[in-house]
Design a protein around this motif. Structure first.
Motif, PDB file in Angstrom:
ATOM      1  N   SER A 187       0.829  -1.206   0.000  1.00 56.91           N
ATOM      2  CA  SER A 187       0.000   0.000   0.000  1.00 56.91           C
ATOM      3  C   SER A 187       0.861   1.252   0.000  1.00 56.91           C
ATOM      4  N   HIS A 188       1.949   1.224   0.746  1.00 48.83           N
ATOM      5  CA  HIS A 188       2.851   2.374   0.791  1.00 48.83           C
ATOM      6  C   HIS A 188       3.489   2.628  -0.581  1.00 48.83           C
ATOM      7  N   VAL A 189       3.948   1.573  -1.224  1.00 51.33           N
ATOM      8  CA  VAL A 189       4.554   1.717  -2.555  1.00 51.33           C
ATOM      9  C   VAL A 189       3.517   2.235  -3.550  1.00 51.33           C
ATOM     10  N   ALA A 190       2.295   1.703  -3.507  1.00 52.57           N
ATOM     11  CA  ALA A 190       1.242   2.154  -4.422  1.00 52.57           C
ATOM     12  C   ALA A 190       0.895   3.615  -4.177  1.00 52.57           C
ATOM     13  N   LEU A 191       0.839   4.016  -2.913  1.00 52.95           N
ATOM     14  CA  LEU A 191       0.560   5.416  -2.594  1.00 52.95           C
ATOM     15  C   LEU A 191       1.671   6.322  -3.110  1.00 52.95           C
ATOM     16  N   MET A 192       2.912   5.911  -2.939  1.00 48.06           N
ATOM     17  CA  MET A 192       4.029   6.720  -3.426  1.00 48.06           C
ATOM     18  C   MET A 192       3.987   6.845  -4.951  1.00 48.06           C
ATOM     19  N   LEU A 193       3.646   5.756  -5.639  1.00 52.21           N
ATOM     20  CA  LEU A 193       3.522   5.807  -7.099  1.00 52.21           C
ATOM     21  C   LEU A 193       2.398   6.757  -7.510  1.00 52.21           C
ATOM     22  N   LEU A 194       1.277   6.692  -6.805  1.00 56.54           N
ATOM     23  CA  LEU A 194       0.154   7.582  -7.111  1.00 56.54           C
ATOM     24  C   LEU A 194       0.551   9.042  -6.910  1.00 56.54           C
ATOM     25  N   ILE A 195       1.279   9.319  -5.850  1.00 55.25           N
ATOM     26  CA  ILE A 195       1.746  10.687  -5.603  1.00 55.25           C
ATOM     27  C   ILE A 195       2.699  11.138  -6.705  1.00 55.25           C
ATOM     28  N   VAL A 196       3.623  10.277  -7.108  1.00 50.98           N
ATOM     29  CA  VAL A 196       4.560  10.624  -8.188  1.00 50.98           C
ATOM     30  C   VAL A 196       3.807  10.899  -9.487  1.00 50.98           C
ATOM     31  N   MET A 197       2.823  10.069  -9.806  1.00 52.77           N
ATOM     32  CA  MET A 197       2.060  10.286 -11.039  1.00 52.77           C
ATOM     33  C   MET A 197       1.268  11.592 -10.979  1.00 52.77           C
ATOM     34  N   ALA A 198       0.655  11.897  -9.833  1.00 53.71           N
ATOM     35  CA  ALA A 198      -0.109  13.147  -9.696  1.00 53.71           C
ATOM     36  C   ALA A 198       0.816  14.358  -9.779  1.00 53.71           C
ATOM     37  N   LEU A 199       1.957  14.280  -9.127  1.00 52.94           N
ATOM     38  CA  LEU A 199       2.910  15.395  -9.189  1.00 52.94           C
ATOM     39  C   LEU A 199       3.478  15.564 -10.597  1.00 52.94           C
ATOM     40  N   THR A 200       3.680  14.466 -11.305  1.00 52.98           N
ATOM     41  CA  THR A 200       4.152  14.544 -12.692  1.00 52.98           C
ATOM     42  C   THR A 200       3.114  15.222 -13.573  1.00 52.98           C
ATOM     43  N   ALA A 201       1.841  14.868 -13.377  1.00 51.69           N
ATOM     44  CA  ALA A 201       0.767  15.510 -14.148  1.00 51.69           C
ATOM     45  C   ALA A 201       0.716  17.001 -13.842  1.00 51.69           C
ATOM     46  N   ALA A 202       0.856  17.359 -12.561  1.00 55.26           N
ATOM     47  CA  ALA A 202       0.863  18.777 -12.185  1.00 55.26           C
ATOM     48  C   ALA A 202       2.069  19.495 -12.798  1.00 55.26           C
ATOM     49  N   ALA A 203       3.212  18.836 -12.815  1.00 57.00           N
ATOM     50  CA  ALA A 203       4.417  19.431 -13.405  1.00 57.00           C
ATOM     51  C   ALA A 203       4.256  19.643 -14.905  1.00 57.00           C
ATOM     52  N   VAL A 204       3.626  18.703 -15.584  1.00 53.95           N
ATOM     53  CA  VAL A 204       3.380  18.849 -17.023  1.00 53.95           C
ATOM     54  C   VAL A 204       2.493  20.064 -17.276  1.00 53.95           C
ATOM     55  N   LEU A 205       1.443  20.221 -16.470  1.00 56.62           N
ATOM     56  CA  LEU A 205       0.558  21.374 -16.631  1.00 56.62           C
ATOM     57  C   LEU A 205       1.296  22.679 -16.336  1.00 56.62           C
ATOM     58  N   ALA A 206       2.106  22.683 -15.278  1.00 61.35           N
ATOM     59  CA  ALA A 206       2.867  23.884 -14.928  1.00 61.35           C
ATOM     60  C   ALA A 206       3.894  24.210 -16.013  1.00 61.35           C
ATOM     61  N   PHE A 207       4.574  23.187 -16.520  1.00 61.22           N
ATOM     62  CA  PHE A 207       5.577  23.374 -17.561  1.00 61.22           C
ATOM     63  C   PHE A 207       4.929  23.934 -18.826  1.00 61.22           C
ATOM     64  N   ALA A 208       3.751  23.391 -19.170  1.00 58.64           N
ATOM     65  CA  ALA A 208       3.049  23.874 -20.360  1.00 58.64           C
ATOM     66  C   ALA A 208       2.662  25.344 -20.191  1.00 58.64           C
ATOM     67  N   SER A 209       2.176  25.707 -19.013  1.00 63.17           N
ATOM     68  CA  SER A 209       1.762  27.101 -18.805  1.00 63.17           C
ATOM     69  C   SER A 209       2.956  28.046 -18.784  1.00 63.17           C
ATOM     70  N   LEU A 210       4.110  27.550 -18.364  1.00 60.24           N
ATOM     71  CA  LEU A 210       5.321  28.357 -18.330  1.00 60.24           C
ATOM     72  C   LEU A 210       5.687  28.864 -19.724  1.00 60.24           C
ATOM     73  N   PHE A 211       5.428  28.025 -20.725  1.00 70.51           N
ATOM     74  CA  PHE A 211       5.737  28.387 -22.107  1.00 70.51           C
ATOM     75  C   PHE A 211       4.513  28.886 -22.875  1.00 70.51           C
ATOM     76  N   GLY A 212       3.404  29.046 -22.172  1.00 79.49           N
ATOM     77  CA  GLY A 212       2.202  29.559 -22.815  1.00 79.49           C
ATOM     78  C   GLY A 212       1.465  28.546 -23.669  1.00 79.49           C
ATOM     79  N   TRP A 213       1.795  27.266 -23.496  1.00 69.83           N
ATOM     80  CA  TRP A 213       1.109  26.232 -24.268  1.00 69.83           C
ATOM     81  C   TRP A 213      -0.227  25.918 -23.617  1.00 69.83           C
ATOM     82  N   SER A 214      -1.218  25.722 -24.437  1.00 70.17           N
ATOM     83  CA  SER A 214      -2.539  25.383 -23.922  1.00 70.17           C
ATOM     84  C   SER A 214      -2.814  23.902 -24.187  1.00 70.17           C
ATOM     85  N   LEU A 215      -3.152  23.205 -23.154  1.00 73.68           N
ATOM     86  CA  LEU A 215      -3.541  21.799 -23.330  1.00 73.68           C
ATOM     87  C   LEU A 215      -5.041  21.681 -23.550  1.00 73.68           C
ATOM     88  N   ASP A 216      -5.715  22.817 -23.640  1.00 67.72           N
ATOM     89  CA  ASP A 216      -7.137  22.920 -23.957  1.00 67.72           C
ATOM     90  C   ASP A 216      -7.993  22.007 -23.069  1.00 67.72           C
TER      91      ASP A 216
END
Length: 149
Positions: A84-113
């Motif tokens: 459960s701990h490993v699965a939770l850590m993976l879920l957190i990494v995936m959520a943070l990666t998704a947030a980073a992708v959105l932040a990175f896209a906005s940094l360059f003015g890209w719209s993911l629509d």
């Protein structure tokens, strides 16, 4: 085989089959450019998961009720906690990666629509995939870590 191990196998097999079919259908719909009906597919997949796991686990519990043992709080519980701990850590990494992708896209003015229906469907299914991956990993890792008897 213990009731816990049997339930984990049922959860893993049913999850792989049902969610595999759902995400296969999702990818086909996205290639066609059609997002209609995916909400019904999701609700159907969720209903199948709940019904099949409930019926199968109940049937196994009923059939093997005489051989049922007390839950081993030691190694079995430790395996479940580690998985459960490993699965939770993976879920957190995936959520943070998704947030980073959105932040990175906005940094360059890209719209993911994400305001359009297609973007919302993709985002919702990406979040669903994260949860499904974490849950399947938890079941598989628990099975791998439960000591053999």
């Amino acid at each position: 085989m213990s009731h816990r191990r049997t339930h984990l196998w049922i959860s893993l097999i049913v999850g792989l089959a049902v969610w595999g079919a759902y995400f296969g259908h999702f990818l086909q719909q996205m290639r066609r450019g059609d997002t209609g009906g995916l909400a019904l597919w999701f609700l159907g997949a969720l209903a199948v998961i709940v019904v099949v796991e409930t019926v199968a686990t109940g049937l196994i519990a009923w059939l093997f009720r005489r051989r049922a043992r007390e839950l081993d709080d030691g190694p079995t519980l430790q395996a479940a906690l580690k998985a459960s701990h490993v699965a939770l850590m993976l879920l957190i990494v995936m959520a943070l990666t998704a947030a980073a992708v959105l932040a990175f896209a906005s940094l360059f003015g890209w719209s993911l629509d994400l305001s359009a229906a297609r973007g919302q469907v993709v985002a919702a299914n990406a979040l669903l995939a994260m949860v499904v991956i974490a849950e399947l990993l938890r079941a598989a890792l628990t099975l791998a870590l439960i000591p053999r008897r």
